[in-house]
Design an enzyme around this catalytic site. Structure first.
Site, PDB file in Angstrom:
ATOM      1  N   ARG A 101      -5.819   0.704   6.564  1.00 21.46           N
ATOM      2  CA  ARG A 101      -4.676   1.606   6.379  1.00 21.46           C
ATOM      3  C   ARG A 101      -3.598   1.413   7.469  1.00 21.46           C
ATOM      4  O   ARG A 101      -2.985   2.374   7.927  1.00 21.46           O
ATOM      5  CB  ARG A 101      -5.113   3.074   6.397  1.00 21.46           C
ATOM      6  CG  ARG A 101      -5.924   3.515   5.210  1.00 21.46           C
ATOM      7  CD  ARG A 101      -5.126   3.450   3.917  1.00 21.46           C
ATOM      8  NE  ARG A 101      -5.810   4.142   2.850  1.00 21.46           N
ATOM      9  CZ  ARG A 101      -6.813   3.632   2.130  1.00 21.46           C
ATOM     10  NH1 ARG A 101      -7.232   2.399   2.368  1.00 21.46           N
ATOM     11  NH2 ARG A 101      -7.367   4.339   1.170  1.00 21.46           N
ATOM     12  N   SER A 113      -5.540  10.694  -0.006  1.00 20.85           N
ATOM     13  CA  SER A 113      -6.265  11.017   1.232  1.00 20.85           C
ATOM     14  C   SER A 113      -5.266  11.452   2.302  1.00 20.85           C
ATOM     15  O   SER A 113      -4.351  10.706   2.626  1.00 20.85           O
ATOM     16  CB  SER A 113      -7.012   9.796   1.751  1.00 20.85           C
ATOM     17  OG  SER A 113      -7.904   9.322   0.787  1.00 20.85           O
ATOM     18  N   GLU A 164      -3.236  10.203   7.528  1.00 21.99           N
ATOM     19  CA  GLU A 164      -2.911   8.966   6.819  1.00 21.99           C
ATOM     20  C   GLU A 164      -1.504   9.093   6.236  1.00 21.99           C
ATOM     21  O   GLU A 164      -0.770   8.126   6.110  1.00 21.99           O
ATOM     22  CB  GLU A 164      -3.945   8.812   5.686  1.00 21.99           C
ATOM     23  CG  GLU A 164      -4.309   7.406   5.317  1.00 21.99           C
ATOM     24  CD  GLU A 164      -3.376   6.843   4.285  1.00 21.99           C
ATOM     25  OE1 GLU A 164      -2.643   5.910   4.643  1.00 21.99           O
ATOM     26  OE2 GLU A 164      -3.378   7.304   3.144  1.00 21.99           O
TER      27      GLU A 164
END
Ligand code: EPU
Length: 337
Positions: free
Chosen positions: A165, A237, A333
């Site tokens: 990520r 998320s 995130e």
């Protein structure tokens, strides 16, 4: 001349469903229009922010600058060699439409990334990943325009410095460039990645494992587990799965034997943020208009009418309880603006 619009509601442009405004907003349809826009820069157009599909962003206030929402379209095969096929896609293509196109053309590589919201241009930024596959496995190169001097650049996958990520676009190049196209290297001879437990189980219902079956199976899993942003505001998320040292994971595992731990080499291990939140008793819980999703607590949902600040306050609560229970700080995130 490309028009720059004033005082635009961002409600249709963010999947969290936050009602914020952009002072200025532009919708360029080509690299030339982007260069033209940057060339006619005005002081009040600063700062600038590039907004793709709006599926990984949380607005906590109105944006007092220029939001560029690129609409560059087009999918084309640029090269074929042996069983490899290079496909170039415009940043404004919807990600899942692009994956569908690849699967329909029998090009393997992206099928595990089916049904992820957002646009093609954002895929290298957070190196989107799901079911054992990440964008970096297929990204060959990224074409971009620098916001400061309108120079075009092409970055190889190695130059993108992909990580879980993460990429150069979230670090050195953050808010400094606009990705116009992404070139993927796909294959007519796919190595099917089916080892992810949820996926393996779902595929039992299919007579044959093909890229088409994988796509369908993943769409079913995600529809079942994750909230549809068209119905319930969310940005997937909200937190990353924490990466800790193998030693830290080992110590935690001693006091919490059921805790999932995924070895990621280099003496590092990934923990499950969903599990940590669930064990802290915050799965499917709400405060006002904001909550964690009932099937996947890693996803924070807007039950309707939430402000960005409410979402951030809720996220801080989750971070605090997980920190108190496990001594681990969950990193966000989602891009908070
Ligand atoms: N789990 C729980 N409780 C839950 C859900 C999950 O304890 O309610 C535990 C289980 O042990 C499960 C494990 O967490 O085996 C992993 O859960 P899941 O397969 O749902 O994946 P995840 O690690 O929670 C990541 C990505 C998702 C991606 C899925 C599937 C991140 C931050 N998230 O979630 O990506 O779809 O894997 O591969 O890495 C996104 O980034 O927006 C996103 C949705």
């Amino acid at each position: 001349m490309l028009s720059v619009r004033e005082n635009i509601s961002l409600l249709p442009y963010n999947t969290f469903g936050i009602d914020a405004f952009a002072r200025w907003m532009a919708f360029p349809r080509s690299t030339e229009e982007i260069k033209e826009l940057l060339d006619s820069n005005k002081p009040e157009w600063n700062p600038k922010f590039v907004l793709g599909g709006g599926s990984n962003v949380l607005f906590t206030r109105n944006y007092d600058g220029l939001i560029i929402h690129p609409l560059i379209k087009g999918i084309e095969i640029t090269q074929e060699k042996n069983r490899s096929v290079w496909v170039r896609a415009g940043c404004g293509e919807n990600w899942d439409d692009f994956v569908k196109w690849c699967v329909e053309h029998d090009l393997g590589g992206l099928e595990n990334l089916s049904n992820i919201p957002g646009n093609v241009g954002a895929s290298p930024v957070q190196n989107i990943g799901a079911y054992g596959v990440e964008a970096r496995d297929s990204v060959d190169r990224v074409e971009l325009v620098m916001l400061a001097d309108q120079k075009k650049r092409t970055l190889s996958a190695r130059m993108c410095r992909f990580n879980y990520r993460d990429s150069i676009f979230k670090n050195e190049l953050k808010d400094k460039c606009l990705i116009t196209h992404v070139i993927f290297r796909l294959t007519r001879e796919p190595v099917l990645k089916t080892h992810y437990p949820d996926l393996e189980k779902e595929l039992d219902d299919y007579p044959e494992t093909t890229i088409q079956a994988i796509r369908e199976a993943i769409i079913s899993i995600r529809r079942r587990k994750l909230p549809d942003p068209a119905e319930t505001g969310n940005a997937g998320s909200f937190f990353k799965n924490p990466v800790v040292t193998a030693q830290q994971a080992h110590l935690l595992k001693q006091s919490h034997p059921a805790m999932p731990v995924y070895d990621c080499g280099e003496n590092k291990a990934k923990l499950s943020a969903a599990w940590l939140i669930e064990q802290s008793h915050w799965k499917g819980k709400s405060k006002g208009n904001v909550g964690t999703h009932k099937n996947q607590p890693l996803v924070i949902v807007n039950h309707g009418g939430a402000t960005g600040t409410e979402v951030v306050d809720f996220a801080r609560t989750i971070q605090r309880v997980v920190q108190n229970h496990f001594g681990i700080l969950l990193e966000t995130e989602v891009n908070i603006l």
